[in-house]
Design a protein around this motif. Structure first.
Motif, short mmCIF file in Angstrom:
data_model
loop_
_atom_site.label_atom_id
_atom_site.label_comp_id
_atom_site.label_asym_id
_atom_site.label_seq_id
_atom_site.Cartn_x
_atom_site.Cartn_y
_atom_site.Cartn_z
N ALA A 7 44.58 30.75 65.37
CA ALA A 7 45.41 30.62 64.16
C ALA A 7 45.14 31.77 63.21
N ARG A 8 46.22 32.26 62.62
CA ARG A 8 46.12 33.26 61.57
C ARG A 8 46.71 32.63 60.31
N ILE A 9 46.09 32.89 59.20
CA ILE A 9 46.49 32.27 57.94
C ILE A 9 47.07 33.33 57.01
N LEU A 10 48.21 33.04 56.41
CA LEU A 10 48.79 33.88 55.37
C LEU A 10 48.71 33.10 54.07
N VAL A 11 48.00 33.63 53.10
CA VAL A 11 47.92 33.02 51.78
C VAL A 11 48.83 33.84 50.86
N ALA A 12 49.86 33.20 50.34
CA ALA A 12 50.81 33.86 49.45
C ALA A 12 50.42 33.56 48.02
N ILE A 20 40.71 31.78 46.16
CA ILE A 20 39.74 30.78 46.63
C ILE A 20 40.18 30.21 47.97
N ALA A 21 41.49 29.98 48.16
CA ALA A 21 41.98 29.50 49.45
C ALA A 21 41.68 30.51 50.55
N ALA A 22 41.93 31.79 50.28
CA ALA A 22 41.66 32.83 51.28
C ALA A 22 40.18 32.88 51.62
N LEU A 23 39.32 32.78 50.63
CA LEU A 23 37.87 32.77 50.88
C LEU A 23 37.48 31.57 51.75
N GLY A 24 38.06 30.41 51.44
CA GLY A 24 37.74 29.21 52.22
C GLY A 24 38.17 29.32 53.67
N PHE A 25 39.38 29.80 53.91
CA PHE A 25 39.84 29.96 55.29
C PHE A 25 39.00 30.99 56.03
N ALA A 26 38.67 32.09 55.36
CA ALA A 26 37.84 33.11 56.00
C ALA A 26 36.46 32.55 56.33
N GLU A 27 35.89 31.79 55.43
CA GLU A 27 34.58 31.16 55.66
C GLU A 27 34.64 30.20 56.85
N LEU A 54 33.56 26.93 40.11
CA LEU A 54 32.40 27.82 40.11
C LEU A 54 31.46 27.47 41.26
N LYS A 55 31.31 26.19 41.55
CA LYS A 55 30.46 25.77 42.67
C LYS A 55 31.02 26.24 44.01
N VAL A 56 32.34 26.22 44.15
CA VAL A 56 32.97 26.72 45.38
C VAL A 56 32.71 28.21 45.52
N LEU A 57 32.89 28.97 44.45
CA LEU A 57 32.63 30.41 44.49
C LEU A 57 31.17 30.70 44.80
N GLU A 58 30.29 29.88 44.27
CA GLU A 58 28.86 30.05 44.56
C GLU A 58 28.58 29.76 46.04
N ARG A 59 29.20 28.72 46.57
CA ARG A 59 29.02 28.38 47.99
C ARG A 59 29.51 29.50 48.90
N PHE A 60 30.58 30.20 48.49
CA PHE A 60 31.11 31.31 49.28
C PHE A 60 30.31 32.59 49.08
N GLY A 61 29.34 32.57 48.15
CA GLY A 61 28.48 33.73 47.94
C GLY A 61 29.09 34.85 47.12
N VAL A 62 30.10 34.56 46.29
CA VAL A 62 30.74 35.61 45.50
C VAL A 62 30.54 35.45 43.99
N LEU A 63 29.99 34.33 43.56
CA LEU A 63 29.87 34.08 42.11
C LEU A 63 28.96 35.09 41.43
N ASP A 64 27.84 35.45 42.02
CA ASP A 64 26.92 36.40 41.38
C ASP A 64 27.59 37.75 41.16
N GLU A 65 28.46 38.17 42.06
CA GLU A 65 29.17 39.44 41.90
C GLU A 65 30.21 39.37 40.77
N LEU A 66 30.75 38.17 40.53
CA LEU A 66 31.77 38.00 39.49
C LEU A 66 31.19 37.82 38.09
N ARG A 67 29.97 37.31 37.99
CA ARG A 67 29.37 36.98 36.69
C ARG A 67 29.39 38.13 35.69
#
Length: 77
Positions: A7-12, A20-27, A54-67
């Motif tokens: 499956a390939r996912i297109l997030v529009a 966040i949806a794209a990060l979740g599918f990639a994860e 914020l918890k979702v972004l932290e779980r994906f490992g990107v929150l520290d870069e965004l802070r």
């Protein structure tokens, strides 16, 4: 995670929900294409993310870069 070749996912949408949806599918191992307008700071909009997001972004490992680019929400009008 293992790559899912079936499956390939297109997030529009390149706003917070689309990103966040794209990060979740990639994860989850899906190949993801994110399509949407480039985000610029000149539009003057503010995005407020509540603790569950914020918890979702932290779980994906990107929150520290965004802070460094964020500020706490003090007043919502």
């Amino acid at each position: 995670m293992e790559q899912n070749d079936k499956a390939r996912i297109l997030v529009a949408g390149s706003g917070p929900a689309g990103l966040i949806a794209a990060l979740g599918f990639a994860e989850a191992g899906f190949a993801v294409t994110l399509a949407g307008p480039e985000v610029t700071s000149s539009d003057g909009r503010t995005t407020a993310l509540m603790n569950p997001s914020l918890k979702v972004l932290e779980r994906f490992g990107v929150l520290d870069e965004l802070r460094p680019h964020a500020a706490p929400l003090k007043v919502m009008r």
